[in-house]
Design a protein around this motif. Structure first.
Motif, short mmCIF file in Angstrom:
data_model
loop_
_atom_site.label_atom_id
_atom_site.label_comp_id
_atom_site.label_asym_id
_atom_site.label_seq_id
_atom_site.Cartn_x
_atom_site.Cartn_y
_atom_site.Cartn_z
N LYS A 240 0.63 -1.34 -0.10
CA LYS A 240 -0.11 -0.46 0.08
C LYS A 240 0.66 1.33 0.26
N LEU A 241 2.22 1.29 0.30
CA LEU A 241 2.84 2.05 0.70
C LEU A 241 3.86 3.12 -0.96
N ASN A 242 3.40 1.95 -1.83
CA ASN A 242 3.93 2.14 -3.24
C ASN A 242 2.31 3.63 -3.39
N ILE A 243 1.58 3.44 -3.38
CA ILE A 243 0.82 4.68 -3.56
C ILE A 243 1.20 6.49 -2.73
N ASN A 244 2.06 5.49 -2.04
CA ASN A 244 2.77 7.55 -1.46
C ASN A 244 3.60 7.76 -2.14
N ARG A 245 4.34 7.21 -3.06
CA ARG A 245 5.53 7.42 -3.62
C ARG A 245 4.51 8.42 -4.99
N ILE A 246 3.57 8.00 -5.80
CA ILE A 246 3.09 8.93 -6.10
C ILE A 246 3.19 10.24 -5.96
N LYS A 247 3.97 10.72 -6.99
CA LYS A 247 3.96 12.90 -6.10
C LYS A 247 2.69 13.69 -7.17
N GLN B 210 -5.49 8.75 0.75
CA GLN B 210 -5.89 8.30 1.32
C GLN B 210 -6.30 7.42 1.43
N MET B 211 -6.60 7.14 2.82
CA MET B 211 -6.73 5.52 3.09
C MET B 211 -8.62 5.25 3.86
N ARG B 212 -8.20 4.46 3.06
CA ARG B 212 -9.53 3.09 3.51
C ARG B 212 -9.56 1.57 3.81
N ASP B 213 -10.68 1.14 5.11
CA ASP B 213 -10.64 -0.19 5.58
C ASP B 213 -10.77 -0.35 4.06
N HIS B 214 -9.98 -1.55 4.61
CA HIS B 214 -10.40 -3.51 2.98
C HIS B 214 -10.19 -4.89 3.82
N GLU B 215 -11.75 -5.10 3.34
CA GLU B 215 -11.18 -6.51 4.30
C GLU B 215 -11.55 -6.65 5.02
N GLY B 216 -11.89 -5.22 6.14
CA GLY B 216 -12.35 -4.88 7.55
C GLY B 216 -11.48 -5.12 7.85
N GLU B 217 -10.49 -5.39 7.79
CA GLU B 217 -9.30 -4.45 7.97
C GLU B 217 -8.26 -3.00 8.16
N ASP C 95 -7.53 0.95 7.61
CA ASP C 95 -7.11 2.04 7.08
C ASP C 95 -5.54 1.27 5.99
N GLU C 96 -6.33 -0.67 5.14
CA GLU C 96 -4.85 -1.36 4.82
C GLU C 96 -5.17 -0.83 2.72
N CYS C 97 -5.71 -0.05 2.62
CA CYS C 97 -5.87 0.70 1.68
C CYS C 97 -5.22 2.01 0.68
N HIS C 98 -4.18 2.05 0.57
CA HIS C 98 -4.17 3.79 0.80
C HIS C 98 -4.00 4.16 -1.11
N TYR C 99 -4.84 4.75 -1.29
CA TYR C 99 -5.51 5.37 -2.55
C TYR C 99 -4.87 7.13 -3.06
N GLN C 100 -5.68 7.02 -4.00
CA GLN C 100 -4.75 8.49 -4.72
C GLN C 100 -6.15 8.69 -5.36
N VAL C 101 -7.41 9.60 -5.88
CA VAL C 101 -8.12 9.53 -6.65
C VAL C 101 -6.90 10.61 -7.75
N LEU C 102 -7.27 10.39 -8.65
CA LEU C 102 -6.15 10.71 -10.16
C LEU C 102 -6.83 11.75 -10.80
#
Length: 216
Positions: free
Chosen positions: A119-126, A151-158, A160-167
């Motif tokens: 999920k930390l890959n998303i943090n690398r997107i500038k 941004q972060m959201r729950d994933h499969e009940g876990e 903040d296990e989803c990191h995402y950026q709206v493009l």
């Protein structure tokens, strides 16, 4: 042997769809499959399927180990000195494992990854960097530019296990760009199985995409 038997028993309980395929193999391997099928009293098809599944799982585990090591090195490098923008990334939507995450990204115009360290890959997107969304087998199906806002959201009940950026400027392609077309445009090999990879020469792919009709 016990592991193979267990896998075979579990497969009998599963009702997953299967796709017909053919494979040529060395004579020694064919004889081994025949011998194992005879010894276990099951079909050659079941033996080959389970051996393929076992090998695929081992290969995926190894790829995960390599990707974890690379991400750890990137994290250390970032601590020493912020890394320059690469300009382009290709993100695998992981549709092989689940349609839901893939469809969520397209519906929400987002690039997402799940669980640490992926999920930390998303943090690398500038901000301003182009992210190509790659669907396994099909190819690049959409793209947009990062905002740099993770941004972060729950994933499969876990939590903040989803990191995402709206493009920004998100587009879904009417005609996906196949793996073969990507390799041809870049004139090099590309590894598509990783969660996300930098693509310094991605302008060539963007030029190819923009030469085709896309829908917003």
């Amino acid at each position: 042997m016990t592991n193979i038997l267990t896998m075979i028993e579990n497969s009998k309980k599963a009702k997953n769809e299967s796709i017909a395929s053919t494979v040529r193999m060395p004579e020694w391997m064919h004889k081994f499959v025949e011998r194992l099928a005879l010894e276990l009293d099951i079909s050659k098809h079941e033996v080959m399927l389970k051996l393929l599944e076992h090998g695929a799982e081992a290969a995926q585990d190894r790829l995960d180990e390599v990707e974890k090591a690379e991400l750890a090195q990137l994290a250390l490098a970032e601590e020493v000195e912020p890394q320059p923008a690469v300009g382009f990334h290709i993100l695998n939507t992981n549709k092989t494992h689940t349609d839901d995450d893939h469809e969520w990204m397209l519906a929400n115009k987002a690039a997402a990854a799940f669980y640490a360290p992926w999920k930390l890959n998303i943090n690398r997107i500038k901000k301003g960097e182009v992210v190509f969304l790659y669907e396994n087998i099909t190819g690049i199906v959409a793209y947009g530019r990062g905002t740099g806002e993770v941004q972060m959201r729950d994933h499969e009940g876990e939590k903040d296990e989803c990191h995402y950026q709206v493009l920004e400027g998100f587009k879904i392609l009417e005609q996906p760009i196949s793996a073969a077309a990507i390799k041809k445009a870049l004139d090099r090999n590309v590894v598509f199985l990783r969660t996300m990879s930098g693509m310094p020469d991605g302008q060539k792919v963007l030029d190819l995409i923009e030469s085709k009709k896309a829908k917003p």
